[in-house]
Design a protein around this motif. Structure first.
Motif, mmCIF file in Angstrom:
data_model
loop_
_atom_site.group_PDB
_atom_site.id
_atom_site.type_symbol
_atom_site.label_atom_id
_atom_site.label_comp_id
_atom_site.label_asym_id
_atom_site.label_seq_id
_atom_site.Cartn_x
_atom_site.Cartn_y
_atom_site.Cartn_z
ATOM 1 N N ARG A 31 -7.678 7.709 6.149
ATOM 2 C CA ARG A 31 -7.354 7.864 4.726
ATOM 3 C C ARG A 31 -5.903 8.278 4.533
ATOM 4 N N ALA A 35 -3.053 6.070 2.673
ATOM 5 C CA ALA A 35 -2.362 6.609 1.505
ATOM 6 C C ALA A 35 -0.846 6.581 1.703
ATOM 7 N N SER A 39 1.689 4.331 -0.593
ATOM 8 C CA SER A 39 2.763 5.014 -1.334
ATOM 9 C C SER A 39 4.140 4.492 -0.951
ATOM 10 N N CYS A 82 -4.105 6.030 -4.866
ATOM 11 C CA CYS A 82 -4.694 6.774 -3.740
ATOM 12 C C CYS A 82 -5.704 7.815 -4.217
#
Length: 148
Positions: A31, A35, A39, A82
């Motif tokens: 995760r 993320a 980003s 996210c």
């Protein structure tokens, strides 16, 4: 509505629970890496999109500033995406603490309840806060029990 990536990630975490600690929080490595990639792609993509788009409509000296703002907007968009993709998976439970539980906590922290109560008794601000929270009496009993 789950995405394919979230389903695969859930299957991976259900078979093997592996967590890492980052900045005092426990996270699933898949995760956090996902993320970060999302980003970075959105923020850098926004910046370079601005570098190619803004020279057509803005002054040359403002292109860098506008591009940076578009990159920041990409970062915010990444944050929103996210936050929606990766929901917290931990469950927090609260328990009522008894005086015995408080004593166990203090002993596990290697704290002398009597000495702590003496410090609290001499500090009017801390004493008032603990009275407002309703834990001063419990603390007082715990400190008194230890001294006997």
């Amino acid at each position: 509505m789950e995405t394919e990536m979230v389903r695969k990630e859930q299957q991976a975490t259900t078979t093997k629970k592996e967590y890492i600690e980052i900045l005092g929080d426990t996270v699933v490595p898949v995760r956090i890496l996902s993320a970060i990639v999302i980003s970075i792609c959105l923020s850098i993509g926004g910046y370079f999109l601005g570098k190619s788009f803004f020279p057509k409509i803005a002054e040359a000296k403002m292109v860098g500033s506008y591009s940076l703002l578009l990159g920041i907007a990409g970062s915010v968009l990444g944050l929103i995406i996210c936050a929606n993709l990766f929901k917290p998976s931990r469950i927090l439970t609260e328990e009522e603490t008894s005086s015995e539980g408080l004593e166990e906590i203090l002993l596990s922290m290697q704290v002398d309840p009597k000495a702590e109560y003496e410090l609290i008794k001499d500090d009017p601000v801390t004493k008032k806060e603990m009275e407002e929270l309703g834990i001063l009496e419990t603390f007082k009993r715990s400190g008194g029990r230890k001294q006997q």
